[in-house]
Design an enzyme around this catalytic site. Structure first.
Site, short mmCIF file in Angstrom:
data_model
loop_
_atom_site.label_atom_id
_atom_site.label_comp_id
_atom_site.label_asym_id
_atom_site.label_seq_id
_atom_site.Cartn_x
_atom_site.Cartn_y
_atom_site.Cartn_z
N HIS A 86 60.82 31.20 62.32
CA HIS A 86 60.62 32.62 62.00
C HIS A 86 61.83 33.47 62.38
O HIS A 86 61.69 34.66 62.65
CB HIS A 86 59.35 33.16 62.67
CG HIS A 86 58.09 32.72 61.98
ND1 HIS A 86 57.66 33.28 60.80
CD2 HIS A 86 57.19 31.76 62.29
CE1 HIS A 86 56.53 32.69 60.42
NE2 HIS A 86 56.24 31.75 61.31
N ASP A 139 64.85 32.79 60.46
CA ASP A 139 65.74 32.71 59.29
C ASP A 139 65.83 34.05 58.57
O ASP A 139 66.87 34.41 58.03
CB ASP A 139 65.28 31.61 58.32
CG ASP A 139 63.84 31.76 57.87
OD1 ASP A 139 63.02 32.31 58.64
OD2 ASP A 139 63.52 31.32 56.75
N SER A 182 57.88 19.53 53.38
CA SER A 182 58.67 19.89 52.20
C SER A 182 58.67 18.85 51.08
O SER A 182 59.72 18.50 50.54
CB SER A 182 60.09 20.21 52.62
OG SER A 182 60.52 21.34 51.92
N SER A 183 57.50 18.41 50.68
CA SER A 183 57.41 17.46 49.56
C SER A 183 57.86 18.10 48.25
O SER A 183 58.48 17.43 47.42
CB SER A 183 55.97 16.95 49.42
OG SER A 183 55.06 18.04 49.29
N GLU A 186 62.22 27.98 42.51
CA GLU A 186 61.03 28.47 43.21
C GLU A 186 60.83 29.96 42.97
O GLU A 186 59.72 30.43 42.69
CB GLU A 186 61.16 28.21 44.72
CG GLU A 186 61.05 26.75 45.12
CD GLU A 186 59.61 26.28 45.26
OE1 GLU A 186 58.68 27.06 45.00
OE2 GLU A 186 59.42 25.10 45.63
N ASP A 226 64.74 24.44 53.37
CA ASP A 226 64.21 23.15 52.91
C ASP A 226 65.12 22.49 51.89
O ASP A 226 65.50 21.32 52.03
CB ASP A 226 62.81 23.33 52.30
CG ASP A 226 61.79 23.77 53.33
OD1 ASP A 226 62.15 23.83 54.53
OD2 ASP A 226 60.65 24.08 52.95
N TYR A 279 52.56 36.15 57.40
CA TYR A 279 54.01 36.04 57.28
C TYR A 279 54.60 37.40 56.91
O TYR A 279 55.55 37.88 57.53
CB TYR A 279 54.35 35.00 56.21
CG TYR A 279 55.81 34.87 55.85
CD1 TYR A 279 56.67 34.07 56.61
CD2 TYR A 279 56.34 35.53 54.75
CE1 TYR A 279 58.01 33.95 56.27
CE2 TYR A 279 57.67 35.41 54.40
CZ TYR A 279 58.50 34.62 55.16
OH TYR A 279 59.83 34.50 54.83
#
Length: 394
Positions: free
Chosen positions: A41, A43, A134-135, A168, A180, A230
């Protein structure tokens, strides 16, 4: 039935031939999962994170066709998805995992890259899906690298990461950070990366764990609160920064403040909640820098203590842990061979990690698993791992 844990490149190639015919011209690629060792938290507060790629991989087999068809299959997800190189790719819920792949192709087209022919593709992963490691980024970056190499696009690793993030944002409509995709694209075995998310720059740090292994502990809890909380935490951090700046503290972001400076100026924040949110950002940034130094000095005991410190800060100052994550870390800390543990990721569910001596990993998983189920009423997921390489051709 093929189990996820038994996926190998050989198995994927064998199934590719069954699906698409003969073994000529098949190229094979792999893409790792990741864990963030420390730095949570921060970044979005100008801080640095400290992730590593791990040795759980998504595999992608690909081969050019003679026509312009694009065909996707996955060993674990049913259905064949077919498109053409002329398709104007748009998100469609019915396309399931193919949306992640089409998002990448859409980004490539926006960059002016063109496809002279279509391709067949088969994917299989031993990365636990929705497991907080992180798949989806492994899928995006692994596929992007496979396509780039197959078509000779020569896209750089950094641009592969940025493309995954762009997909994304613009295609999947998920406002994610860069960590990621970045570590998955640029990772190297036996190293971690200090990643400056604001500048998108990194430094490799040796990750020599000796007799220790990271164990990933998945709460298997649905994270219903994560998105709303978040956004709330981000707003609280912005409020804290604004108060500091209005009181003459000349900083561009919270993580530019040292612990010593915060002790001098922090009392201008009268709201206890805002104060604690800011304190987490400042102390977590300090822990990242100390973790880097601990690893450079091969001081794993110090690293373990920093993991515990990070979790306590996320629990008490940032308040993003909850019963499941706290239970995992508390039980882990009592096990023989464990020298550190903390939640990793956004919180409110997802995963925690523990640093455990290799001789105790199996017993650790058994004991923590039983204790976790007793407290929360259902089973978690556990596996040991080592560091791994970023996206690469097999």
């Amino acid at each position: 039935m093929i189990e996820k844990t038994t996926v190998t490149p050989e198995l994927l190639k064998e199934n590719f031939i069954k699906l698409y015919g003969n073994g000529d011209g098949i190229r094979m690629f792999k893409s790792p999962a990741r864990i963030n060792i420390i730095g949570e938290h921060i970044d979005y507060n100008g801080g640095k994170v400290f992730p590593t790629a791990i040795d759980k991989y998504l595999y992608c087999a690909i081969r050019k066709r003679q026509d312009n068809k694009i065909v996707y299959n996955d060993l674990f997800f049913p259905g064949t998805f077919e498109f053409t190189t002329d398709t104007e790719f748009k998100f469609d819920k019915a396309n399931d995992y193919a949306n992640f792949l089409n998002g990448i192709l859409s980004c490539m087209k926006k960059r002016g890259l063109s496809f002279d022919k279509g391709f067949d593709c088969l994917i299989a992963s031993n990365v636990p899906s929705a497991g907080g490691i992180s798949s989806s980024s492994a899928l995006e970056c692994g596929f992007a690298w496979a396509v780039s190499e197959t078509y000779g696009f020569n896209i750089s690793r950094k641009d592969i990461a940025l493309m995954g993030q762009q997909s994304e944002h613009e295609f999947m409509n998920v406002n994610c950070g860069i960590m990621d995709q970045y570590i998955i694209a640029t990772g190297k075995a036996n190293t971690a990366e200090v990643l400056d998310c604001a500048k998108v720059e990194h430094e490799y740090v040796p990750l020599e764990l000796g007799d220790y292994r990271f164990v990933v502990m998945n709460t298997k809890k649905q994270r219903k609160l994560a998105d709303s909380k978040y956004n709330e935490r981000r707003a609280q951090c912005e409020e804290g920064l604004k108060i500091l700046q209005e009181n003459g503290v000349n900083i561009p972001d919270l993580c530019s403040l040292s612990v010593e400076q915060f002790e001098e100026v922090g009392n201008c924040i009268s709201d206890d909640v805002i104060y604690r949110r800011v304190r987490h950002c400042v102390t977590e940034m300090d822990r990242v820098l100390k973790a880097v130094e601990a690893l450079k000095a091969n001081n794993l005991i110090e690293l373990g203590q920093l993991l515990y410190g990070s979790h306590n800060s996320l629990k008490n100052d940032y308040e993003v842990t909850g019963l499941e994550l706290d239970t995992l870390v508390e039980v882990a800390s009592k096990q023989k061979g464990c020298i550190g543990a903390r939640m990793t990721g956004a919180g409110f569910g997802g995963c925690a990690i523990a640093l455990v001596h290799k001789d105790h990993v199996d017993k650790f998983i058994d004991k923590v698993g039983k204790a976790y189920k007793k407290v929360v009423g259902y089973e978690g997921g556990f596996f040991g791992c080592s560091s791994g390489d970023g996206v690469s051709e097999i």
